[in-house]
Motif scaffolding. Structure first.
Motif, PDB file in Angstrom:
ATOM      1  N   LYS A  16      25.772  40.059  46.161  1.00 58.47           N
ATOM      2  CA  LYS A  16      24.662  39.429  46.851  1.00 58.47           C
ATOM      3  C   LYS A  16      24.643  38.975  48.105  1.00 58.47           C
ATOM      4  CE  LYS A  16      22.879  39.314  42.173  1.00 58.47           C
ATOM      5  NZ  LYS A  16      22.516  38.314  41.233  1.00 58.47           N
ATOM      6  N   GLY A  17      25.847  37.712  47.937  1.00 58.41           N
ATOM      7  CA  GLY A  17      26.341  37.143  49.299  1.00 58.41           C
ATOM      8  C   GLY A  17      26.180  37.755  50.857  1.00 58.41           C
ATOM      9  N   ALA A  18      26.720  39.126  50.195  1.00 57.91           N
ATOM     10  CA  ALA A  18      27.022  40.300  51.563  1.00 57.91           C
ATOM     11  C   ALA A  18      25.361  41.233  51.889  1.00 57.91           C
ATOM     12  CB  ALA A  18      27.966  40.890  50.904  1.00 57.91           C
ATOM     13  N   VAL A  19      24.714  41.126  51.186  1.00 56.88           N
ATOM     14  CA  VAL A  19      23.140  41.004  51.429  1.00 56.88           C
ATOM     15  C   VAL A  19      22.768  40.050  51.918  1.00 56.88           C
ATOM     16  CG1 VAL A  19      21.605  42.480  50.124  1.00 56.88           C
ATOM     17  CG2 VAL A  19      23.831  42.730  49.466  1.00 56.88           C
ATOM     18  N   MET A  20      22.528  39.095  51.436  1.00 52.23           N
ATOM     19  CA  MET A  20      21.628  37.793  51.738  1.00 52.23           C
ATOM     20  C   MET A  20      22.203  37.557  53.621  1.00 52.23           C
ATOM     21  SD  MET A  20      21.465  35.112  49.202  1.00 52.23           S
ATOM     22  CE  MET A  20      20.872  34.133  50.225  1.00 52.23           C
ATOM     23  N   LYS A  21      23.260  37.488  54.199  1.00 51.48           N
ATOM     24  CA  LYS A  21      24.220  37.324  54.940  1.00 51.48           C
ATOM     25  C   LYS A  21      24.346  38.276  56.416  1.00 51.48           C
ATOM     26  CE  LYS A  21      25.068  32.362  54.737  1.00 51.48           C
ATOM     27  NZ  LYS A  21      24.921  31.588  55.627  1.00 51.48           N
ATOM     28  N   LYS A  22      23.972  39.673  55.336  1.00 52.74           N
ATOM     29  CA  LYS A  22      24.084  41.035  56.407  1.00 52.74           C
ATOM     30  C   LYS A  22      25.598  41.222  56.647  1.00 52.74           C
ATOM     31  CE  LYS A  22      19.294  40.904  57.621  1.00 52.74           C
ATOM     32  NZ  LYS A  22      19.118  39.979  57.209  1.00 52.74           N
ATOM     33  N   LEU A  23      26.082  41.366  55.748  1.00 56.00           N
ATOM     34  CA  LEU A  23      27.939  41.697  56.295  1.00 56.00           C
ATOM     35  C   LEU A  23      28.208  42.295  55.104  1.00 56.00           C
ATOM     36  CD1 LEU A  23      29.671  37.979  55.754  1.00 56.00           C
ATOM     37  CD2 LEU A  23      29.193  39.371  57.696  1.00 56.00           C
ATOM     38  N   SER A  24      29.171  43.356  56.186  1.00 53.31           N
ATOM     39  CA  SER A  24      30.020  44.424  55.203  1.00 53.31           C
ATOM     40  C   SER A  24      30.280  44.034  54.058  1.00 53.31           C
ATOM     41  CB  SER A  24      30.353  45.204  55.967  1.00 53.31           C
ATOM     42  OG  SER A  24      31.281  46.184  55.218  1.00 53.31           O
ATOM     43  N   MET A  25      29.890  44.509  52.941  1.00 51.72           N
ATOM     44  CA  MET A  25      31.488  44.579  51.485  1.00 51.72           C
ATOM     45  C   MET A  25      33.319  45.138  51.606  1.00 51.72           C
ATOM     46  SD  MET A  25      30.765  42.859  49.195  1.00 51.72           S
ATOM     47  CE  MET A  25      32.353  42.913  48.562  1.00 51.72           C
ATOM     48  N   GLU A  26      32.476  45.781  53.065  1.00 57.35           N
ATOM     49  CA  GLU A  26      34.090  47.038  53.385  1.00 57.35           C
ATOM     50  C   GLU A  26      35.160  45.154  53.928  1.00 57.35           C
ATOM     51  OE1 GLU A  26      35.884  49.147  52.050  1.00 57.35           O
ATOM     52  OE2 GLU A  26      33.854  49.505  50.765  1.00 57.35           O
ATOM     53  N   LYS A  27      33.903  44.603  54.668  1.00 58.86           N
ATOM     54  CA  LYS A  27      35.047  43.791  55.609  1.00 58.86           C
ATOM     55  C   LYS A  27      35.249  42.535  54.944  1.00 58.86           C
ATOM     56  CE  LYS A  27      33.925  40.428  59.268  1.00 58.86           C
ATOM     57  NZ  LYS A  27      33.215  39.435  60.178  1.00 58.86           N
ATOM     58  N   ILE A  28      34.407  42.099  54.219  1.00 60.56           N
ATOM     59  CA  ILE A  28      34.815  41.437  53.165  1.00 60.56           C
ATOM     60  C   ILE A  28      35.823  41.461  52.307  1.00 60.56           C
ATOM     61  CG2 ILE A  28      33.995  39.685  50.811  1.00 60.56           C
ATOM     62  CD1 ILE A  28      31.250  39.767  52.476  1.00 60.56           C
ATOM     63  N   LYS A  29      35.916  42.659  51.754  1.00 65.20           N
ATOM     64  CA  LYS A  29      37.575  43.263  51.061  1.00 65.20           C
ATOM     65  C   LYS A  29      38.632  43.311  51.858  1.00 65.20           C
ATOM     66  CE  LYS A  29      34.444  46.465  47.730  1.00 65.20           C
ATOM     67  NZ  LYS A  29      34.331  47.651  47.644  1.00 65.20           N
ATOM     68  N   ASP A  30      38.277  43.798  52.723  1.00 73.02           N
ATOM     69  CA  ASP A  30      40.019  44.246  54.231  1.00 73.02           C
ATOM     70  C   ASP A  30      40.212  42.388  53.743  1.00 73.02           C
ATOM     71  OD1 ASP A  30      39.398  46.741  53.891  1.00 73.02           O
ATOM     72  OD2 ASP A  30      38.183  46.397  56.175  1.00 73.02           O
ATOM     73  N   VAL A  31      39.411  41.360  54.361  1.00 69.38           N
ATOM     74  CA  VAL A  31      39.639  40.257  54.789  1.00 69.38           C
ATOM     75  C   VAL A  31      40.588  39.862  53.800  1.00 69.38           C
ATOM     76  CG1 VAL A  31      39.365  37.549  55.652  1.00 69.38           C
ATOM     77  CG2 VAL A  31      38.297  39.447  56.456  1.00 69.38           C
ATOM     78  N   PHE A  32      39.692  39.673  52.552  1.00 72.34           N
ATOM     79  CA  PHE A  32      40.700  39.356  51.651  1.00 72.34           C
ATOM     80  C   PHE A  32      41.679  40.213  51.049  1.00 72.34           C
ATOM     81  CE2 PHE A  32      36.502  36.954  50.174  1.00 72.34           C
ATOM     82  CZ  PHE A  32      36.956  36.085  49.131  1.00 72.34           C
ATOM     83  N   GLN A  33      42.130  41.006  50.902  1.00 71.48           N
ATOM     84  CA  GLN A  33      42.987  42.069  51.421  1.00 71.48           C
ATOM     85  C   GLN A  33      43.919  40.977  51.976  1.00 71.48           C
ATOM     86  OE1 GLN A  33      41.517  46.017  50.633  1.00 71.48           O
ATOM     87  NE2 GLN A  33      41.365  46.005  48.829  1.00 71.48           N
ATOM     88  N   SER A  34      43.119  41.011  53.375  1.00 74.65           N
ATOM     89  CA  SER A  34      44.304  40.947  54.352  1.00 74.65           C
ATOM     90  C   SER A  34      45.882  39.420  53.690  1.00 74.65           C
ATOM     91  CB  SER A  34      43.584  40.775  55.254  1.00 74.65           C
ATOM     92  OG  SER A  34      42.950  39.676  55.754  1.00 74.65           O
ATOM     93  N   LYS A  35      44.447  38.450  53.099  1.00 80.16           N
ATOM     94  CA  LYS A  35      45.365  37.041  52.501  1.00 80.16           C
ATOM     95  C   LYS A  35      45.748  37.476  51.238  1.00 80.16           C
ATOM     96  CE  LYS A  35      42.329  35.272  55.883  1.00 80.16           C
ATOM     97  NZ  LYS A  35      42.896  34.128  56.851  1.00 80.16           N
ATOM     98  N   GLY A  36      46.309  38.520  50.739  1.00 80.85           N
ATOM     99  CA  GLY A  36      46.907  38.814  49.235  1.00 80.85           C
ATOM    100  C   GLY A  36      45.839  39.126  48.307  1.00 80.85           C
ATOM    101  N   TYR A  37      45.083  39.251  48.647  1.00 83.03           N
ATOM    102  CA  TYR A  37      43.858  39.348  47.327  1.00 83.03           C
ATOM    103  C   TYR A  37      43.932  40.976  46.710  1.00 83.03           C
ATOM    104  CZ  TYR A  37      42.601  34.004  47.150  1.00 83.03           C
ATOM    105  OH  TYR A  37      42.916  33.062  47.745  1.00 83.03           O
ATOM    106  N   GLN A  38      43.785  40.852  45.641  1.00 80.54           N
ATOM    107  CA  GLN A  38      43.118  42.307  45.270  1.00 80.54           C
ATOM    108  C   GLN A  38      41.783  42.205  44.396  1.00 80.54           C
ATOM    109  OE1 GLN A  38      45.595  43.009  41.536  1.00 80.54           O
ATOM    110  NE2 GLN A  38      47.301  44.326  43.056  1.00 80.54           N
ATOM    111  N   ILE A  39      41.162  43.270  45.394  1.00 77.24           N
ATOM    112  CA  ILE A  39      39.552  43.309  44.071  1.00 77.24           C
ATOM    113  C   ILE A  39      39.483  44.052  43.448  1.00 77.24           C
ATOM    114  CG2 ILE A  39      37.527  43.806  45.677  1.00 77.24           C
ATOM    115  CD1 ILE A  39      38.922  41.867  46.974  1.00 77.24           C
ATOM    116  N   ARG A  40      38.745  43.492  42.330  1.00 79.48           N
ATOM    117  CA  ARG A  40      38.444  43.956  40.747  1.00 79.48           C
ATOM    118  C   ARG A  40      36.460  44.223  41.273  1.00 79.48           C
ATOM    119  NH1 ARG A  40      40.330  41.081  36.073  1.00 79.48           N
ATOM    120  NH2 ARG A  40      42.104  41.521  37.045  1.00 79.48           N
ATOM    121  N   GLU A  41      35.923  45.859  41.017  1.00 81.28           N
ATOM    122  CA  GLU A  41      34.962  45.881  41.239  1.00 81.28           C
ATOM    123  C   GLU A  41      34.396  45.720  39.487  1.00 81.28           C
ATOM    124  OE1 GLU A  41      33.469  47.842  44.574  1.00 81.28           O
ATOM    125  OE2 GLU A  41      35.382  48.091  45.187  1.00 81.28           O
TER     126      GLU A  41
END
Length: 75
Positions: A50-75
């Motif tokens: 929801k925040g990504a939509v409000m900020k007009k950010l791509s979820m793919e970019k958000i996922k990429d950043v978290f994954q580059s910091k060692g996080y796994q994404i659970r949807e």
């Protein structure tokens, strides 16, 4: 198991579980997250998608950043 971000949880929940997420979210453009009042109000019903939509950010970019910091994404 490592660090996991569950996209179905609220921003408040994921930041409470792992306060390090706050800095990553700020880096992504969610500056308001550093304000405890904002986290305790809007963060209690806002999810990352929801925040990504409000900020007009791509979820793919958000996922990429978290994954580059060692996080796994659970949807």
């Amino acid at each position: 198991m490592g660090k996991v971000i569950d996209l179905s949880k609220t921003v408040y929940e994921i930041c409470t579980e792992d306060p390090g997420i706050i800095d990553i979210m700020k880096e992504l453009g969610f500056e308001g997250i550093t304000n405890p009042g904002m986290l305790n109000t809007a963060g209690r019903f806002m999810t990352l998608p929801k925040g990504a939509v409000m900020k007009k950010l791509s979820m793919e970019k958000i996922k990429d950043v978290f994954q580059s910091k060692g996080y796994q994404i659970r949807e």
